[in-house]
Design a protein around this motif. Sequence first.
Motif, short mmCIF file in Angstrom:
data_model
loop_
_atom_site.label_atom_id
_atom_site.label_comp_id
_atom_site.label_asym_id
_atom_site.label_seq_id
_atom_site.Cartn_x
_atom_site.Cartn_y
_atom_site.Cartn_z
N VAL A 1 -27.44 41.55 -14.50
CA VAL A 1 -27.35 40.84 -15.78
C VAL A 1 -25.87 40.67 -16.15
N SER B 1 -24.12 36.89 -15.76
CA SER B 1 -23.84 36.30 -17.08
C SER B 1 -22.42 35.77 -17.19
N LEU C 1 -26.12 30.66 -15.34
CA LEU C 1 -26.78 30.79 -16.65
C LEU C 1 -28.03 29.93 -16.76
N ARG D 1 -33.27 29.68 -14.12
CA ARG D 1 -34.45 30.27 -14.78
C ARG D 1 -35.17 31.33 -13.95
N TRP E 1 -33.14 34.61 -14.24
CA TRP E 1 -33.16 35.26 -15.55
C TRP E 1 -34.55 35.72 -15.94
N ARG F 1 -35.33 39.47 -16.75
CA ARG F 1 -35.99 39.74 -18.04
C ARG F 1 -37.21 40.63 -17.84
N PHE G 1 -27.57 38.99 -21.53
CA PHE G 1 -28.63 38.08 -21.96
C PHE G 1 -28.18 37.22 -23.14
N VAL H 1 -27.08 33.79 -22.17
CA VAL H 1 -28.07 32.86 -21.63
C VAL H 1 -28.72 32.17 -22.83
#
Length: 162
Positions: free
Chosen positions: A92, A96, A102, A105, A108, A112, A134, A137
């Motif tokens: 992360v 980042s 960024l 999808r 991330w 997540r 995060f 993003v």
Amino acid sequence: LVDRMNALDVANCVNGLVKPRFLLKDETLWTALAWGCCAVAEQMTSQHVANCANGFSKVRLLCGDSVLWETLGHTAAVMAKRMNALEVATCVNGFSKIAAALGDRPLWEALRWEVLSRREDLNPQHVANCVNGFSKVEWMSGDNSLWEALGKASALASGKML
């Protein structure tokens, strides 16, 4: 030599060679290591991916290397289920810092999910890296479940410090 390196060799070089700051501008060195990373990406463990994402993110001349970041992002997304809390937080933090990453999808969303499923394992530094990472993003700013989980993890981690 890079063409004879395995995933561990590449990750160790990236992790170690970012420390002498004068080497960060050596285009030949970092281009070779980026190429080597992409060549061995399928052999990487979750630790290798985390070390490379974090290390390469400190090398400004590679920030725009779309092949490197797409390869690392895909590898991290695939490996996320095997990552421990430190590796997730390290990814992360590293990804980042890269504008091109960024918008990835799948990357991330995988990170997540791992934060949500490992929030009890996060220490204060992991939580801080995740909150900071995060927050960059933009499309995740409205993800209430992620931010609630990070808030709870922060409270839990704070209790661990006492």
